[in-house]
Design an enzyme around this catalytic site. Structure first.
Site, PDB file in Angstrom:
ATOM      1  N   THR A1042       0.817  -1.226   0.000  1.00 15.15           N
ATOM      2  CA  THR A1042       0.000   0.000   0.000  1.00 15.15           C
ATOM      3  C   THR A1042       0.843   1.264   0.000  1.00 15.15           C
ATOM      4  OG1 THR A1042      -1.504  -1.283   1.394  1.00 15.15           O
ATOM      5  CG2 THR A1042      -1.997   1.058   1.134  1.00 15.15           C
ATOM      6  N   CYS A1043       2.001   1.193   0.640  1.00 15.43           N
ATOM      7  CA  CYS A1043       2.840   2.394   0.729  1.00 15.43           C
ATOM      8  C   CYS A1043       3.274   2.879  -0.648  1.00 15.43           C
ATOM      9  CB  CYS A1043       4.086   2.113   1.559  1.00 15.43           C
ATOM     10  SG  CYS A1043       3.713   1.408   3.181  1.00 15.43           S
TER      11      CYS A1043
END
Length: 1075
Positions: A1042-1043
């Site tokens: 997700t980062c």
């Protein structure tokens, strides 16, 4: 029928055209002239002892004293006993005449001014010194001008040209030349520059004072004021034009001056006078001076159409009568045995003989203490004629004239002649833009030769600020009283004219118009104009089609903007009020005129190459003008004239390095050096959100730097000092998320909150590179705003949440929640919290309106709207409301008065608007005042600053919560492929085929799974860039980093297997582990 002329007054130098066998000194009542040319008289002008007579065909006759050549012709002795033709003008046609004490002036049909007589004070304008001039000669200093009006004082002269320029010369010991200085004399015509741009309709002179009147009734006076003849409430002389603001709204349309007094005629036929009243010449029934223009009460109820002033008397034309007041000892009142009349008194034209004492007492005048003086002067039979004048003798237009101690009445045979001085004489008015003349220009093709008369007209009108400002005036005298609210311009007429101009094909004409407008109109605009009429240019010129050509900005739009920017505060306020009052289309056109220049400059190759706009003088002026327009637009925040988006420059951040500009702006804010950030109202939402991110990064860096500096300082003092993290680190448990967060946030001051945020979930091994933060805020805010906590309530109609007006928690909790909400924005986390738009309005200080209720309580909003729109008077009976609101708290009804004693005040047709305003204010402001105040303090602690203020409420809302404007094709086209994947790989093709077949809810789940949010950033889908990388082992599910918006997609053998594993993966959107 022939014209007729009556004369009366002083005749000691034979200045009256009265034939008699006896020597005449005084003619004490109106006497019919038997001079053969008296049947053709158009105008009369009289000096102290000489008179000029202008005939209908433009010939000039003179009689009276010729001591210094003021008759303009040769006489046997010092008097011209009989009127005779002034031979100099035999071959030309004159249009105007004027007399001073011992000098004369005339203007011919070509606008050439002539003067003759005494030049002792330079009043001839020919610089003759002490010499006199016995023959009319052209005033060479004005030979190239087209003079349309002239006026003479005792020893000074004034001329008005057809382009609105005003000149004066002669005696100036009282400042009567209006040049701003007091000198003995001015021997040649000097321009009165202080009135530049005023469209002058009339000029008038007293002995030592001067007046001008504008087309819309502005009155300016200067010169001697010892008796208050300037009407300025004092006795101080003026050497410059002074505005009589007391007359601005009475619609003055004509001015005439005596020796030391002045009379003003208004559109409604009223007369105001001021100045010396020693002999009752002001008509107020007293002999005192009037320092302020005062309406002549004796004339109330009557419509005066003409006023004429002699040295110390005045004549008025009222209906079929002529009234006189003032000094009468020389017979100039036409009322025998009357030394002076303190009020306007009828002049008898049909008496048998001298009035008897009884007859005299019947005159409607105040009895004067002055008796008719005894004199040795003889009065002829002509002065005491016993012949009765027949009534039909007064058939035809009647005009009265006065000058010196003389009076005249002319009855013209031409019944088409207008004798109403309230209607300006067309041929004596300055030129204005005329549709017929402009239409004549349209026939000329590009290379055609244009006739000189038409070119001269165009040069005059487009080269004169006064002519432009006097054009397109509203019909039916609606332009009178031009002021802050009434510009007096018919913009439809103006638009029609400039549309016509835009169709011109002839290059000579087009270039002439452009050059004159840019050089002679815009650049001559004064910083402090004398009257609002001068400012009409700012309404008219934007309609010129070249104003919409951005390439012209160094010569046109830039100077126009500069002229506006340089105006004094009061003048600028008038223009902004006028602009604000115009239709939306006009205002939007104004904005576009300036904005298009900035867009044009941004498109220049050098700007695109360097990503930096060059702030030339023209560009800066235009930006400042746009800034003023933006302030006008939002002067009423509830009702901006046009949407804020009309100011936005689309994709500005693509043309300018906004980050560098912002950094430079921060370090250079106290200087006058321009930056784009000074004009942030031009920034579109994408540019603002980019700026917000930049500001966040700058503040984070500053917070980290401060922390490092403090750490080093402490280490020097205390080597045992424990290093504090450069981040705002939160360690929270999923089971006690709200409690852990609140506790840790409350222990940090605002400087700590500015640090970059790092979040760690207890028991989870992932390092926060952005993804953990996203989930943290998603879960935290979802839990905080849950209505079960009682701090916020949810609308049953719209599911929107709002502050509870009876919360369980203290205000400090709202402060912490505001800080957390601010942290989400500060750390660029898009999170959907269903707050209504009104929250963001309140955060930004925008006005709250009734429409804002509809997001929370649409039924209530409709009810209030119905109340406002209810047309009948029976509101009280139909709605049965009072100024109070009921609310339910713990099953008990509480009553809240909207105003003092509101429970006992019924809502009526008259006060229903007040009721609605108070109701809205209570619901959205007062009932949650403490809760919102605490929330906002926390929010501003983190996000407060100049950048957040750049946003409009709906923009800030979009930045915070994103939107749902999905573009899945763009989403696919933005994707990058790594570790061996390409667009041609079957797994990639299968993935996108599966994805596009998913329902919307599953697509949103995938977005949440991969990016940490299912919302679209304000920049749109183009701002969501995902990466897909290949993984060899197809036993695993797809994994989202997700980062980094990175998807690990195994090389599945079939499309069906890929679909199954993908659908399973996107259901798991919580929790982090190291992969």
């Amino acid at each position: 029928m022939n014209s007729k002329m009556f004369c009366w007054g002083n005749a000691t130098h034979h200045e009256l055209c009265i034939e008699s066998t006896d020597t005449l000194d005084l003619v004490i009542k109106p006497t019919l002239s038997k001079w053969r040319e008296s049947n053709h008289i158009k105008a009369v002008a009289a000096g102290e002892f000489h008179t000029l007579y202008l005939t209908n065909v433009g010939h000039l006759y003179s009689c009276g004293s010729n001591e210094v050549g003021q008759l303009g012709r040769h006489t046997k002795d010092t008097d011209g006993k009989n009127p005779a033709l002034v031979e100099t003008f035999k071959g030309c046609t004159l249009t105007s005449i004027a007399c001073g004490i011992q000098h004369s002036m005339a203007v011919d049909e070509w606008g050439q001014p002539f003067s003759w007589g005494s030049d002792s004070m330079g009043q001839l304008g020919s610089n003759l010194g002490p010499h006199a001039q016995d023959k009319p000669k052209i005033i060479k200093f004005l030979a190239t001008k087209n003079v349309i009006q002239i006026a003479c004082g005792a020893y000074h002269s004034v001329a008005l040209t057809n382009n609105g320029d005003l000149y004066s010369w002669g005696a100036n010991s009282y400042g009567q030349c209006g040049l701003g200085t007091i000198t003995n004399k001015e021997t040649t015509p000097q321009p009165i520059t202080s009135l530049l741009g005023v469209p002058i309709a009339l000029i008038a002179c007293g002995s030592n004072h001067t007046f001008v009147l504008s087309k819309s009734g502005a009155v300016f006076g200067w010169g001697k004021n010892s008796h208050g003849q300037l009407g300025l409430q004092d006795r101080e002389n003026r050497c410059y034009p002074a505005h009589l603001k007391t007359l601005r709204n009475v619609k003055v349309c004509h001015i005439t001056c005596g020796e030391d007094f002045t009379a003003f005629l208004t559109l409604d036929g009223g007369v105001f006078t001021c100045g010396a009243g020693e002999y009752g010449q002001t008509g107020h029934g007293t002999t005192k001076d009037e320092l302020v223009p005062r309406k002549v009460m004796e004339l109330m109820g009557s419509t005066v159409t003409q006023v004429a002033c002699g040295r110390r008397h005045a004549l008025c034309r009222v209906g079929e009568r002529v009234l006189a007041c003032g000094y009468g000892a020389r017979g100039q009142l036409g009322c025998p045995h009357m030394a002076c009349a303190l009020v306007p008194t009828p002049v008898p034209f049909n008496s048998h003989d001298e009035p008897t004492e009884n007859a005299e007492l019947k005159q409607p005048r105040k009895k004067s203490k002055h008796e008719y003086p005894s004199t040795s002067a003889k009065s002829s039979g002509a002065g005491r004629s016993t012949a009765r004048f027949s009534p039909d003798m007064f058939n035809g237009p009647i005009r009265v004239f006065a000058g010196g101690d003389h009076s005249f009445l002319v009855i013209n045979s031409d019944k088409t002649i207008s004798v109403d001085l309230r209607v300006p004489e067309f041929k004596k008015q300055i030129l204005t833009l005329n549709l017929a003349k402009l239409a004549a220009c349209e026939v000329f093709k590009d290379d055609d030769v244009v006739n000189q008369d038409l070119l001269a007209y165009l040069e005059t009108v487009f080269g004169s600020l006064a002519c432009v400002n006097g054009s397109f005036l509203m019909a039916n005298d609606a332009h009178f009283g031009c002021n802050t609210k009434v510009p007096g311009v018919d913009l439809k007429k103006a638009e029609e004219a400039f549309t016509l101009i835009s169709r011109f094909e002839n290059t000579t004409i087009k270039d002439l118009i452009f050059w004159h407008l840019s050089e002679h109109i815009i650049k001559r605009m004064k910083v402090s104009p004398p009257d609002a009429e001068v400012l009409r240019m700012f309404l008219i010129l934007p309609l010129y089609h070249e104003m919409r050509n951005p390439r012209r900005h160094p010569e046109l739009q830039g100077p126009f903007a500069e002229a506006f920017n340089k105006l004094t505060t009061q003048a600028q306020r008038i223009v902004t009020t006028w602009w604000d009052a115009q239709h939306t289309d006009y205002f939007e056109m104004l904005v576009d005129i300036f904005k298009s220049v900035i867009v044009y400059e941004l498109m220049q190759p050098v700007v695109r190459a360097n990503k930096k706009i060059y702030f030339t003088h023209s560009v800066v002026q235009i930006l400042n003008a746009l800034s003023s327009l933006n302030k006008i637009n939002f002067a009423n925040p509830k009702k901006p004239k046009i949407p804020a988006e009309c100011f936005y420059i689309e994709d500005l951040s693509n043309h300018v390095d906004i980050a560098s500009d912002y950094i430079n702006w921060l370090s250079d804010r106290d200087s006058s050096h321009p930056h784009m950030c000074n004009y942030a109202f031009l920034f579109d939402v994408q540019c603002k959100s980019l700026l917000l991110k930049i500001d966040q990064q700058v503040q984070m860096q500053m917070a980290v730097s401060r922390a490092a500096t403090q750490m080093f300082a402490r280490l020097l003092m205390d080597p045992t000092y424990e290093w504090r993290d450069q981040f705002l680190s939160l360690t929270v448990s999923r089971n006690h998320l709200v409690r852990d967060t609140m506790l840790q946030i409350s222990n940090h001051d605002s400087s700590q909150l500015k640090k970059p945020l790092r979040v760690e979930f207890v028991g989870e091994e992932a390092e926060d590179a952005g993804g953990v933060r996203k989930e943290f805020f998603l879960l935290l805010l979802k839990e905080i705003f849950d209505p079960v906590y009682g701090m916020f309530k949810q609308s049953e109609e719209t599911n929107m949440i709002w502050f509870s007006n009876n919360p369980f928690e203290d205000d400090v909790m709202y402060y912490l929640i505001g800080a957390i909400y601010g942290l989400a924005i500060y750390n660029s986390i898009i999170i959907y919290v269903p707050f209504p738009l009104v929250l963001y309005k309140k955060i930004l200080g925008e006005a709250v309106m009734m429409d804002d209720i509809s997001d929370l309580y649409p039924t209530l909003a409709n009810s209030l709207k119905s109340l406002l729109e209810y047309p009948d008077e029976d509101v009280e009976e139909v709605f049965d409301l009072c100024f109070a609101v009921n609310s339910v708290v713990f099953d008990q009804i509480q009553v809240h008065a909207l105003k003092e004693n509101g429970e006992n005040i019924s809502v009526t047709h008259e006060n229903k608007s007040e009721y609605v305003d108070l109701y809205v204010d209570f619901l959205l402001n007062k009932s949650v005042e403490n809760q919102f105040k605490a929330f906002n303090q926390g929010f501003q602690k983190v996000c407060g600053g100049d950048i957040i203020k750049l946003f409009r409420s709906h923009e800030l809302m979009s930045v915070v919560i994103g939107n749902e404007d999905y573009d899945w094709d763009l989403f696919e086209s933005n994707c990058e492929y790594k570790n061996g994947y390409t667009t041609s790989d079957p797994q990639v093709r299968w993935f996108w085929e599966v994805f596009h077949d998913l329902p919307l809810e599953d697509k949103k789940k995938f977005l949440l799974f991969l990016t940490g949010s299912d919302r679209v950033p304000i920049q749109g889908m183009r701002d969501i860039k995902i990466r897909i990388q290949a993984v060899a082992d197809d036993r695993y599910f797809p994994v989202a980093h997700t980062c980094f918006n990175l998807l690990d997609l195994p090389r599945y053998k079939t499309k069906e297997r890929l679909k199954y594993h993908l659908l399973q993966a996107i259901q798991q959107t919580q929790g982090f582990s190291l992969v």
